[in-house]
Design a protein around this motif. Structure first.
Motif, PDB file in Angstrom:
ATOM      1  N   ASN A  57      36.912 -17.178 -13.846  1.00 24.79           N
ATOM      2  CA  ASN A  57      36.423 -17.681 -12.558  1.00 24.79           C
ATOM      3  C   ASN A  57      35.686 -18.990 -12.837  1.00 24.79           C
ATOM      4  O   ASN A  57      34.463 -19.061 -12.863  1.00 24.79           O
ATOM      5  CB  ASN A  57      35.501 -16.640 -11.920  1.00 24.79           C
ATOM      6  N   ASN A  58      36.479 -20.030 -13.047  1.00 25.50           N
ATOM      7  CA  ASN A  58      35.960 -21.236 -13.705  1.00 25.50           C
ATOM      8  C   ASN A  58      35.739 -22.409 -12.746  1.00 25.50           C
ATOM      9  O   ASN A  58      35.966 -23.564 -13.092  1.00 25.50           O
ATOM     10  CB  ASN A  58      36.914 -21.663 -14.826  1.00 25.50           C
ATOM     11  N   ILE A  59      35.237 -22.125 -11.558  1.00 25.14           N
ATOM     12  CA  ILE A  59      34.969 -23.191 -10.594  1.00 25.14           C
ATOM     13  C   ILE A  59      34.005 -24.226 -11.165  1.00 25.14           C
ATOM     14  O   ILE A  59      34.163 -25.433 -10.949  1.00 25.14           O
ATOM     15  CB  ILE A  59      34.424 -22.603  -9.263  1.00 25.14           C
ATOM     16  N   LEU A  60      33.020 -23.782 -11.933  1.00 23.51           N
ATOM     17  CA  LEU A  60      32.033 -24.718 -12.472  1.00 23.51           C
ATOM     18  C   LEU A  60      32.614 -25.579 -13.582  1.00 23.51           C
ATOM     19  O   LEU A  60      32.306 -26.769 -13.693  1.00 23.51           O
ATOM     20  CB  LEU A  60      30.806 -23.954 -12.965  1.00 23.51           C
ATOM     21  N   GLU A  61      33.479 -25.001 -14.417  1.00 16.97           N
ATOM     22  CA  GLU A  61      34.158 -25.810 -15.440  1.00 16.97           C
ATOM     23  C   GLU A  61      35.013 -26.885 -14.772  1.00 16.97           C
ATOM     24  O   GLU A  61      35.012 -28.047 -15.199  1.00 16.97           O
ATOM     25  CB  GLU A  61      35.030 -24.920 -16.320  1.00 16.97           C
ATOM     26  N   ARG A  62      35.738 -26.519 -13.734  1.00  6.52           N
ATOM     27  CA  ARG A  62      36.590 -27.500 -13.046  1.00  6.52           C
ATOM     28  C   ARG A  62      35.741 -28.613 -12.442  1.00  6.52           C
ATOM     29  O   ARG A  62      36.140 -29.781 -12.441  1.00  6.52           O
ATOM     30  CB  ARG A  62      37.417 -26.803 -11.949  1.00  6.52           C
ATOM     31  N   PHE A  63      34.567 -28.261 -11.938  1.00  4.66           N
ATOM     32  CA  PHE A  63      33.703 -29.288 -11.372  1.00  4.66           C
ATOM     33  C   PHE A  63      33.269 -30.281 -12.447  1.00  4.66           C
ATOM     34  O   PHE A  63      33.291 -31.499 -12.223  1.00  4.66           O
ATOM     35  CB  PHE A  63      32.473 -28.646 -10.725  1.00  4.66           C
ATOM     36  N   VAL A  64      32.859 -29.785 -13.610  1.00  2.00           N
ATOM     37  CA  VAL A  64      32.410 -30.677 -14.679  1.00  2.00           C
ATOM     38  C   VAL A  64      33.563 -31.543 -15.175  1.00  2.00           C
ATOM     39  O   VAL A  64      33.377 -32.722 -15.479  1.00  2.00           O
ATOM     40  CB  VAL A  64      31.794 -29.868 -15.833  1.00  2.00           C
ATOM     41  N   ARG A  65      34.744 -31.007 -15.228  1.00  2.00           N
ATOM     42  CA  ARG A  65      35.886 -31.763 -15.753  1.00  2.00           C
ATOM     43  C   ARG A  65      36.488 -32.717 -14.725  1.00  2.00           C
ATOM     44  O   ARG A  65      36.924 -33.817 -15.064  1.00  2.00           O
ATOM     45  CB  ARG A  65      36.961 -30.800 -16.254  1.00  2.00           C
ATOM     46  N   GLU A  66      36.516 -32.295 -13.441  1.00  2.00           N
ATOM     47  CA  GLU A  66      37.291 -33.042 -12.450  1.00  2.00           C
ATOM     48  C   GLU A  66      36.469 -33.566 -11.280  1.00  2.00           C
ATOM     49  O   GLU A  66      36.951 -34.398 -10.506  1.00  2.00           O
ATOM     50  CB  GLU A  66      38.407 -32.147 -11.890  1.00  2.00           C
ATOM     51  N   GLY A  67      35.235 -33.063 -11.102  1.00  2.67           N
ATOM     52  CA  GLY A  67      34.425 -33.502  -9.974  1.00  2.67           C
ATOM     53  C   GLY A  67      34.780 -32.846  -8.667  1.00  2.67           C
ATOM     54  O   GLY A  67      34.390 -33.325  -7.595  1.00  2.67           O
ATOM     55  N   VAL A  68      35.505 -31.724  -8.740  1.00  4.05           N
ATOM     56  CA  VAL A  68      35.898 -30.987  -7.535  1.00  4.05           C
ATOM     57  C   VAL A  68      35.312 -29.580  -7.619  1.00  4.05           C
ATOM     58  O   VAL A  68      35.531 -28.864  -8.592  1.00  4.05           O
ATOM     59  CB  VAL A  68      37.434 -30.896  -7.399  1.00  4.05           C
ATOM     60  N   TYR A  69      34.555 -29.215  -6.595  1.00  2.00           N
ATOM     61  CA  TYR A  69      33.951 -27.887  -6.502  1.00  2.00           C
ATOM     62  C   TYR A  69      34.672 -27.144  -5.387  1.00  2.00           C
ATOM     63  O   TYR A  69      34.501 -27.449  -4.201  1.00  2.00           O
ATOM     64  CB  TYR A  69      32.459 -28.023  -6.209  1.00  2.00           C
ATOM     65  N   LEU A  90      21.526 -34.625  -8.647  1.00  2.00           N
ATOM     66  CA  LEU A  90      22.663 -35.517  -8.895  1.00  2.00           C
ATOM     67  C   LEU A  90      22.700 -36.645  -7.865  1.00  2.00           C
ATOM     68  O   LEU A  90      23.044 -37.788  -8.188  1.00  2.00           O
ATOM     69  CB  LEU A  90      23.970 -34.709  -8.854  1.00  2.00           C
ATOM     70  N   TYR A  91      22.328 -36.310  -6.635  1.00  4.10           N
ATOM     71  CA  TYR A  91      22.342 -37.303  -5.559  1.00  4.10           C
ATOM     72  C   TYR A  91      20.973 -37.937  -5.340  1.00  4.10           C
ATOM     73  O   TYR A  91      20.643 -38.382  -4.236  1.00  4.10           O
ATOM     74  CB  TYR A  91      22.873 -36.666  -4.259  1.00  4.10           C
ATOM     75  N   GLY A  92      20.169 -38.006  -6.399  1.00  6.05           N
ATOM     76  CA  GLY A  92      18.922 -38.746  -6.353  1.00  6.05           C
ATOM     77  C   GLY A  92      17.900 -38.190  -5.383  1.00  6.05           C
ATOM     78  O   GLY A  92      17.137 -38.964  -4.780  1.00  6.05           O
ATOM     79  N   GLU A  93      17.891 -36.858  -5.202  1.00  5.47           N
ATOM     80  CA  GLU A  93      16.941 -36.179  -4.313  1.00  5.47           C
ATOM     81  C   GLU A  93      17.077 -36.650  -2.868  1.00  5.47           C
ATOM     82  O   GLU A  93      16.092 -36.736  -2.123  1.00  5.47           O
ATOM     83  CB  GLU A  93      15.506 -36.329  -4.837  1.00  5.47           C
ATOM     84  N   ASP A  94      18.308 -36.919  -2.476  1.00  3.98           N
ATOM     85  CA  ASP A  94      18.628 -37.368  -1.119  1.00  3.98           C
ATOM     86  C   ASP A  94      19.011 -36.144  -0.283  1.00  3.98           C
ATOM     87  O   ASP A  94      20.155 -35.684  -0.319  1.00  3.98           O
ATOM     88  CB  ASP A  94      19.771 -38.375  -1.175  1.00  3.98           C
ATOM     89  N   GLU A 117      33.496 -41.012  -8.685  1.00  2.93           N
ATOM     90  CA  GLU A 117      33.631 -41.190 -10.132  1.00  2.93           C
ATOM     91  C   GLU A 117      32.295 -41.433 -10.823  1.00  2.93           C
ATOM     92  O   GLU A 117      32.045 -40.918 -11.908  1.00  2.93           O
ATOM     93  CB  GLU A 117      34.586 -42.353 -10.419  1.00  2.93           C
ATOM     94  N   ASP A 118      31.406 -42.204 -10.194  1.00  5.26           N
ATOM     95  CA  ASP A 118      30.124 -42.479 -10.844  1.00  5.26           C
ATOM     96  C   ASP A 118      29.277 -41.218 -10.966  1.00  5.26           C
ATOM     97  O   ASP A 118      28.578 -41.010 -11.968  1.00  5.26           O
ATOM     98  CB  ASP A 118      29.364 -43.578 -10.103  1.00  5.26           C
ATOM     99  N   LYS A 119      29.345 -40.350  -9.962  1.00  6.23           N
ATOM    100  CA  LYS A 119      28.630 -39.069 -10.036  1.00  6.23           C
ATOM    101  C   LYS A 119      29.245 -38.166 -11.097  1.00  6.23           C
ATOM    102  O   LYS A 119      28.531 -37.454 -11.819  1.00  6.23           O
ATOM    103  CB  LYS A 119      28.653 -38.358  -8.685  1.00  6.23           C
ATOM    104  N   LEU A 120      30.560 -38.189 -11.209  1.00  8.70           N
ATOM    105  CA  LEU A 120      31.232 -37.364 -12.212  1.00  8.70           C
ATOM    106  C   LEU A 120      30.803 -37.777 -13.618  1.00  8.70           C
ATOM    107  O   LEU A 120      30.600 -36.927 -14.486  1.00  8.70           O
ATOM    108  CB  LEU A 120      32.749 -37.473 -12.065  1.00  8.70           C
ATOM    109  N   ARG A 121      30.639 -39.070 -13.845  1.00  8.85           N
ATOM    110  CA  ARG A 121      30.175 -39.517 -15.165  1.00  8.85           C
ATOM    111  C   ARG A 121      28.784 -38.959 -15.472  1.00  8.85           C
ATOM    112  O   ARG A 121      28.485 -38.572 -16.605  1.00  8.85           O
ATOM    113  CB  ARG A 121      30.174 -41.051 -15.231  1.00  8.85           C
TER     114      ARG A 121
END
Length: 462
Positions: free
Chosen positions: A285-297, A325-329, A350-354
Motif C-alpha cells: 500500500n505504497n501511496i507515500l512511496e509514489r508521492f516521494v518518487r512522482e509527486g502524486v498522492y 512543504l507549502y511554506g506554512e501557507d 516539480e519544485d515541490k517534488l525536489r
C-alpha cells in the motif's frame, strides 16, 4: 507555545486545548505556531540524559507553562515507568551500518505505547484538573487500539471506543483489544478496512457540534501530543548512534502507513537534530512511496499484507507535512485538501517534488521481500524482526550508502505477528503477557461501516 490549524481557520490555542481539540475544528491538523530551535550546545547537554529526562526537556519546549514542570515530570515518569527496559527505547546494533531502535518494550509490545502511555496519563490529569468528562474515540490498524485502551482502562472520568477493521488485524492485536473487560472500554469491529474506520473518525470529529456535545477526544495521531511524544526517541537514538561524533551521518528508516511516525522524525530534524536521511518504508500500500518518487498522492488498490498496521491508503498526518512543504501557507493547504476531497488526488509541482525528495527517500517493500528480510536477518544476525520492522530494514538496505549509519525503527515485537513469522518456518516463544491472552474471553461488537451505525453505538455507550 500556541497551536494553530494547517487550514488557518482556528484561533491560536495552548497545548492542553490543542490536546483536547484533537482534530482542528476547521478540519485541519494542529501544529505548533513555531517549531522550537535546538542548538548544538543543547544537543550536547541532552546527550547525557536518560530517556525520561530527555522527554521532559522536549515536552517543556512544546508545553511552555501550560502544565507546571513538576506535574509534567510526574506525567513523564509515570508513563515510562511501565516499560520493561530501563532505557525505554534501546538501540540494538545488528551490523556495522545498521541498528534497530526497539520501540516495543511498553505494555502492549508496540511503539504506540510510547505516545499513548503519556497521552492516557495526560487525559487523566486534565480530567481531574478540570473536573471534566473525556470520551475518547479512535481508529486502529492494529496497535493504536491496544495501546490506547491500556493507557486509559479503568480510569475515572474517561471512556474509550476503538474501531478496528474486522478480520484485518493480527490475532494478538485483536486479543489485546478485545480481552479487556473494563466498563469504560468499547471495541467495535468494523466491516471494512482501516481507511473506512479512519474516515468515520474524521467525519465524526469534523461535526463540531457533535464533538462538543459528547466530549469527544482524539487518541489517533491526529492528536499533536502523539507526534510530540514520538520526536523524543529520534533524539535519544541519534545520540546512541552518533556516539558523540558531530560528523556522523545517521539515517532513520521508518515503517509508516499513516505518516505520523516519520513526521515526528521530520519535526525532530526541523528542530535541529542533524539527521542525514529520513527513509520512508511502506508495504504494497505504497501511496507515500509514489508521492516521494512522482509527486502524486492518490490512493490505489488496497492490499492486505504481512504488515497489516501499514495497510493504509490515506495517511492522516500527511497534511501536516504538506503545510510545511507549502511554506506554512494555510490557504494553499485548504485548497489542496478541498481538491483532494473532490478529485481524490494531489499533484505537486516539480519544485515541490525536489524538496520532498530532499526530505525523504522512499521504498515500498513487497510481501515476499518482507518475509525474506525476516528470514535472512534471523539466520545471519540471530535477530527476529516483526514484518513492519522488516520493511524498515529492507528499505535501509536499499537506500543507505557507504559511510552512513542507519537506525531502523522496530515498531512491534515479532510475537504480535506470528502468522507471518510461521510462513518462513521460524518458531518463537510468546512473552508471558501475550500467551495469557489466548485463555481470555473476547468482548467486541461487529458493526457495519456507516457513520450512523457507529453513532448509534457511541450514544448508547457514552
Amino acid at each position: 507555545m500556541d497551536y494553530i490549524s494547517t487550514r488557518g481557520k482556528v484561533e491560536a490555542i495552548g497545548f492542553v486545548d490543542a490536546v483536547l481539540m484533537g482534530l482542528a475544528n476547521d478540519g485541519g491538523l494542529l501544529v505548533p505556531s513555531l517549531i522550537p530551535s535546538v542548538s548544538a550546545d543543547t544537543l550536547n547537554q541532552w546527550e547525557k540524559l536518560s530517556y525520561s529526562e530527555l522527554a521532559l526537556e522536549i515536552f517543556t519546549l512544546f508545553v511552555d507553562g501550560d502544565i507546571p514542570r513538576e506535574d509534567l515530570k510526574k506525567l513523564v515518569d509515570d508513563s515510562y515507568a511501565t516499560f520493561r527496559d530501563p532505557e525505554v527505547t534501546p538501540v540494538r546494533r545488528l551490523n556495522d551500518s545498521l541498528s534497530v531502535l526497539e520501540l516495543f518494550h511498553g505494555p502492549t509490545f508496540a511503539f504506540k505505547d510510547i505516545a499513548l502511555q503519556f497521552l492516557g496519563n495526560l487525559y487523566s490529569y486534565i480530567s481531574r484538573k478540570n473536573n471534566s468528562i473525556i470520551h475518547i474515540l479512535g481508529a486502529t490498524s492494529g496497535d493504536t487500539g491496544a495501546s490506547a485502551i491500556e493507557g486509559v482502562r479503568g480510569k475515572e472520568g474517561i471512556r474509550i471506543c476503538i474501531l478496528h477493521p474486522h478480520g484485518k488485524v493480527s490475532k494478538v492485536q485483536e486479543l489485546q483489544m478485545t480481552t479487556v473487560n473494563d466498563a469504560n472500554v468499547l471495541n467495535l469491529s468494523v466491516e471494512g478496512n482501516f481507511d473506512d474506520c479512519q474516515r468515520i473518525i474524521k467525519e465524526l470529529f469534523a461535526d463540531v457540534d457533535f464533538k462538543h456535545r459528547y466530549h469527544l477526544r482524539a487518541i489517533n495521531s491526529i492528536n499533536i501530543a502523539r507526534i510530540l511524544a514520538q520526536t523524543v526517541y529520534y533524539f535519544y537514538a541519534y545520540f546512541q548512534a552518533a556516539k558523540g561524533d558531530p560528523a556522523a551521518k545517521v539515517n532513520f528508516s521508518v515503517p509508516t502507513g499513516n505518516f505520523g511516525d516519520i513526521f515526528a522524525g521530520y519535526l525532530a530534524k526541523r528542530m535541529g537534530l542533524p539527521v542525514n536521511k529520513l527513509i520512508l518504508a511502506t508495504n504494497e500500500n505504497n501511496i507515500l512511496e509514489r508521492f516521494v518518487r512522482e509527486g502524486v498522492y492518490e490512493p490505489g488498490e488496497f492490499h492486505m499484507t504481512y504488515s497489516p498496521s501499514m495497510d493504509i491508503q490515506v495517511a492522516s498526518n500527511f497534511e501536516r507535512y504538506l503545510y510545511y512543504l507549502y511554506g506554512e501557507d494555510s490557504q494553499a493547504i485548504s485548497a489542496l485538501m478541498d481538491g483532494f476531497k473532490k478529485d481524490g488526488r494531489i499533484v505537486i509541482p516539480e519544485d515541490k517534488l525536489r524538496t520532498v525528495q530532499a526530505d525523504f527517500g522512499a521504498y515500498g517493500v513487497k510481501n515476499d521481500e518482507c518475509l525474506a528480510t525476516i528470514g535472512s536477518y534471523h539466520k545471519e544476525n540471530g535477530y527476529l524482526l516483526d514484518p513492519h520492522t522488516a520493511c524498515g530494514v529492507a528499505a535501509a538496505d536499499k537506500l543507505a550508502e557507504a559511510g552512513e549509519v542507519t537506525v531502523a525503527l522496530s515498531t512491534a515485537h515479532p510475537a504480535k505477528f506470528d502468522e507471518a513469522i510461521r510462513l518462513i518456518d521460524i518458531e518463537q516463544t510468546y512473552p508471558a503477557p501475550i500467551q495469557a491472552l489466548f485463555n481470555k474471553p473476547q468482548i467486541q461488537k461487529v458493526v457495519g461501516g456507516s457513520n450512523e451505525e457507529i453513532t448509534e453505538q457511541l450514544l448508547s455507550f457514552f
